[in-house]
Design an enzyme around this catalytic site. Structure first.
Site, PDB file in Angstrom:
ATOM      1  N   GLY A   1      41.419  57.359  62.938  1.00 27.11           N
ATOM      2  CA  GLY A   1      42.469  58.336  62.775  1.00 27.11           C
ATOM      3  C   GLY A   1      42.286  59.199  61.551  1.00 27.11           C
TER       4      GLY A   1
ATOM      5  CG  ASP B   1      45.683  51.667  61.561  1.00 25.28           C
ATOM      6  OD1 ASP B   1      46.440  51.369  62.505  1.00 25.28           O
ATOM      7  OD2 ASP B   1      44.781  52.503  61.668  1.00 25.28           O
TER       8      ASP B   1
END
Length: 799
Positions: A458, A583
């Site tokens: 990301g 994450d």
């Protein structure tokens, strides 16, 4: 000696006889017998076609009589040539072009007629064409619509139709309109008024053509309505019809009931290479000066360029005398000289071939001096321009390199290039992180070649690179986009934060965390360099992507224990600032060649300040399906947010399903964590587990892992265990599997030793080390089995 000579002579005679026989057989295979009938009704029948056995090309396979034709002599008029299999719709063959691998068949024109203003059904006629297999309409055909305010509908079926879904239909192949201003005369060209023309797709085998009225302007008051009560639609070989206004309309009314349509053929069912390899004896393209061409469904033969004739006969493709057939090929004082497969223009004395046109001859005297002067001028201008270009380019390169160096220096300074090296001086030896030059990373990745990309997260792209100094293979993470524009104050704050995070991440030395080797500060957004873990992600192994997986249940529990240990280490960081990963997901857990887990991608990680050890208000970041619901609602990040994400990973390991599956119909079934919790609450755990991995003998162990995952996925963070507690429980479960191989269906002594890295006592020990490598604490799961069993709430699975 005499006897030996006679024997040698006999052998030579025998060899010559064999070669002669083979040659005659080859010629016979590609030439019809002399007594074959060569015409039918005035139509020539060239080979490979024929009327009787032995006179046509025999194609072994599906249709051995593909080129056998029938001569119909039952009609009162002259005989007609038809296909052998005409599907009860005789097709009149009017011409055969062997050199083009095509033939013409006659197709009736369709029509739509009126008596005054009333439609006359008795004069309405549609046309149909049915071709045998291996024959299709050629792309040289056109579909015409001639008349006033009419539309032609063409329905076509492609070759090898296997079902109604392959029907090809052109609803309105052409529309022709009329206007009173034309009076009783049609335009001489087919442009849409009184006539329209369109191409049709190649490859159609069967077609139906019909004419339909558009329902306007049909009265006899229109001048053209009185003279032309019928309209026509038809398919025709474009070489055999040209619209010529009223004359063409009159011909269609009186004489032209049928028009020729061009059809192509393909031999057999294989392309050139496959057909020759399968049966070289039956291969049709054996003639001299011929070549094989692939066509949909098979192949066909043709003569080389510059040759003409029948490519299916052994010596029929002969050279075309271009000079004889075209006297205007050469311009000026020249003589056309034919050559094999081509020609050339030989200029007369005092002339030479023009440089730009070999078919043109120009005088030598008049042009040579002029050409020399022009050449000298052109050469001088070109050299001058080249020198100026080299000087300009050199200046440009120097300025560009200087500007690039200045930009790199500026980025280096803004990104903390003067402060970071000072802070990193406390690291020594192999633990010391490096500050790389951009030139090093460009060389390592071949200037960040897209072919070197091995992953995409990301926050950036990950490239595989080889450091030029020590040949170490590394993973280089480069931001997808540049950092946003900042004020001087925010830039200073951002630089201090980056330096702090860089120092902390450089201090992480854990066997289950990807090692940060250094960074490059000479870009707008710093580039990070990590150790390369080359065996893919946990997600790829679970989902069996890119040839990875499968993982056994024991391997999955081991990976879970290693991941939990690394997260617990990050959360505790006894000698430094705790780190929240933020994450945690299967794609951020890498596996090496020994299937050892390595937690990676700290692009969203957050350092926990000393005065905020419990929670921090922050913008929500993470991955859908792994996000802590309490974090989403409150925007307050805690270590329990990582615990929730790890719980989702545990469920992935148990079920082999994806965290978010958008392919499922029901909204509540798309989120794996929700499905898992509902299955546990309804005592349906066995319905969601992956039974290819978890067998009956390992179900109790799976229940313990599921119970731990359920606690990690608690909606309230306070009800979740800490990562240290999770680490201890997973380690205890793994120790149980090591002591009781029956709990793992595919276990073996060697694999248990590998999974546990067992000491002589078979204890599972985890060392948590400081940045300098000093052991801080050691957990012996063998000795803590009893206490952990007390910590785990029993789960009966509904039984």
């Amino acid at each position: 000696m005499a006897l030996h000579g006679r024997m040698l002579l006999l052998q030579l005679i025998s060899l010559a006889a064999v070669l002669l026989l083979a040659s005659s057989m080859l010629a016979a295979a590609q030439s019809p017998p002399p007594d074959c009938k060569e015409t039918c009704g005035g139509v020539s029948i060239p080979y490979p076609f024929g009327l009787t056995d032995g006179c046509y090309l025999h194609v072994p396979g599906q249709d051995s009589q593909q080129f056998k034709l029938a001569c119909d002599t039952t009609a009162t008029s002259q005989p007609s040539l038809n296909f052998l299999d005409s599907y009860n719709f005789p097709t009149n063959i009017s011409n055969i072009f062997a050199g083009e691998s095509a033939l013409q068949v006659m197709l009736t024109t369709s029509r739509n007629c009126y008596n005054d203003t009333v439609y006359n059904s008795s004069l309405h006629r549609a046309s149909y064409l049915y071709l045998p297999p291996s024959y299709t309409l050629a792309d040289k055909n056109k579909v015409y619509n001639i008349g006033c305010n009419k539309a032609t509908k063409l329905v076509g079926y492609p070759l090898h139709v296997t079902g109604p879904e392959q029907l090809f239909e052109v609803a309105l192949s052409g529309v022709s309109l009329c206007n009173d201003e034309f009076g009783k005369r049609f335009p001489e060209t087919c442009t849409g008024f009184g006539c329209s023309v369109n191409s049709i797709p190649s490859g159609l085998q069967n077609i139906t053509v019909d004419v339909w009225s558009l329902g306007t302007g049909l009265g006899t008051s229109a001048p053209w309505g009185l003279s032309y009560p019928c309209s026509y639609g038809f398919v025709v070989d474009e070489r055999n019809f040209t619209f010529a206004g009223n004359r063409s309309f009159d011909e269609l009314n009186r004489t032209r009931l049928e028009l020729p349509v061009l059809a192509s053929w393909a031999i057999g069912n294989d392309n050139c290479e496959a057909a020759k390899k399968k049966n070289e004896t039956a291969f049709a393209c054996k003639g001299e000066n011929t070549e094989c061409v692939d066509r949909a469904g098979g192949y066909f033969c043709q003569c080389w360029d510059g040759y003409e004739g029948n490519p299916y006969l052994l010596k029929d493709c002969v050279d075309v005398d271009e000079c004889k057939n075209n006297s205007t090929l050469c311009s000026g004082p020249a003589t056309c000289v034919n050559s094999i497969g081509s020609y050339k223009c030989k200029c007369h004395k005092g002339y030479r071939n023009d440089d730009n046109d070999k078919n043109k001859c120009v005088k030598i005297n008049e042009t040579s001096s002029k050409n020399d002067t022009e050449m000298k001028i052109s050469l001088g201008v070109s050299l001058s321009f080249l020198v100026i270009l080299i000087i300009t380019f050199s200046i440009y390169c120097v300025l560009k390199r200087r500007k690039f160096k200045q930009l790199c220096d500026r980025y280096y300074e803004v990104n903390g290039g003067f402060l970071l090296p000072q802070e990193m001086q406390k690291y020594k030896g192999s633990q010391a992180p490096r500050i790389f030059k951009l030139a090093e990373l460009n060389k390592a990745t071949n200037k960040f070649d897209p072919h070197e990309i091995i992953g995409e997260g990301g926050f950036g792209l990950v490239y595989k690179g080889t450091l030029p100094d020590n040949k170490q293979v590394v993973a280089i993470k480069k931001s997808k986009t540049d950092a946003p524009t900042m004020t001087p104050e925010s830039r200073i704050a951002h630089t201090k934060q980056f330096i702090n995070e860089m120092i902390v991440l450089s201090g992480i030395k854990h066997r289950n965390v990807v090692t940060l080797l250094g960074c490059c500060l000479e870009t707008k957004t710093p580039i990070l360099v990590y150790e390369l873990v080359s065996n893919g992600t946990l997600y790829e192994h679970i989902q069996k992507k890119k040839g990875k997986g499968p993982l056994s249940f024991g391997q999955r529990v081991k990976i879970a224990a290693e991941t939990a240990g690394s997260l617990a280490y990050l959360h505790s960081r006894a000698s430094s600032t705790p780190i929240l990963h933020r994450d945690v997901k299967a794609t951020n857990i890498l596996l090496d060649e020994n299937l050892t887990a390595k937690v990676s991608d700290f692009g969203a990680s957050k350092l926990v300040p000393e005065d905020q050890n419990t929670q921090m208000a922050t913008l929500v970041q993470g991955t859908l399906g792994y996000l802590d619901p309490e974090y989403i609602q409150t925007h307050k990040l805690t270590e329990k947010s990582d615990v929730y994400s790890f719980g989702v990973v545990l469920v992935e390991l148990l079920t082999s399903q994806m965290a978010i599956n958008s392919n499922k119909k029901l909204e509540e079934e798309r989120n794996l964590a929700n499905c898992f919790l509902m299955a546990v609450e309804d005592n349906h755990l066995d319905q969601i587990l992956d039974h290819e991995i978890i067998k009956e003998e390992s179900f109790e162990i799976a229940e313990q892992v599921a119970q731990l995952a359920q606690r990690c996925l608690s909606p309230k963070g306070g009800n979740r265990p800490t990562m240290i507690e999770v680490e201890t429980e997973v380690g205890a479960i793994l120790a149980v599997m090591g002591k009781h191989p029956g709990g793992k269906p595919d276990s073996s002594p060697n694999e248990i030793d590998y999974l546990l890295a067992a000491s002589p006592s078979n204890a599972f020990v985890v060392d948590v080390r400081s940045d300098e490598g000093e052991v801080i604490t050691s957990i012996d799961y063998d000795k803590s089995m009893h206490s952990q069993a007390q910590m785990m709430k029993p789960y009966d699975g509904g039984r």
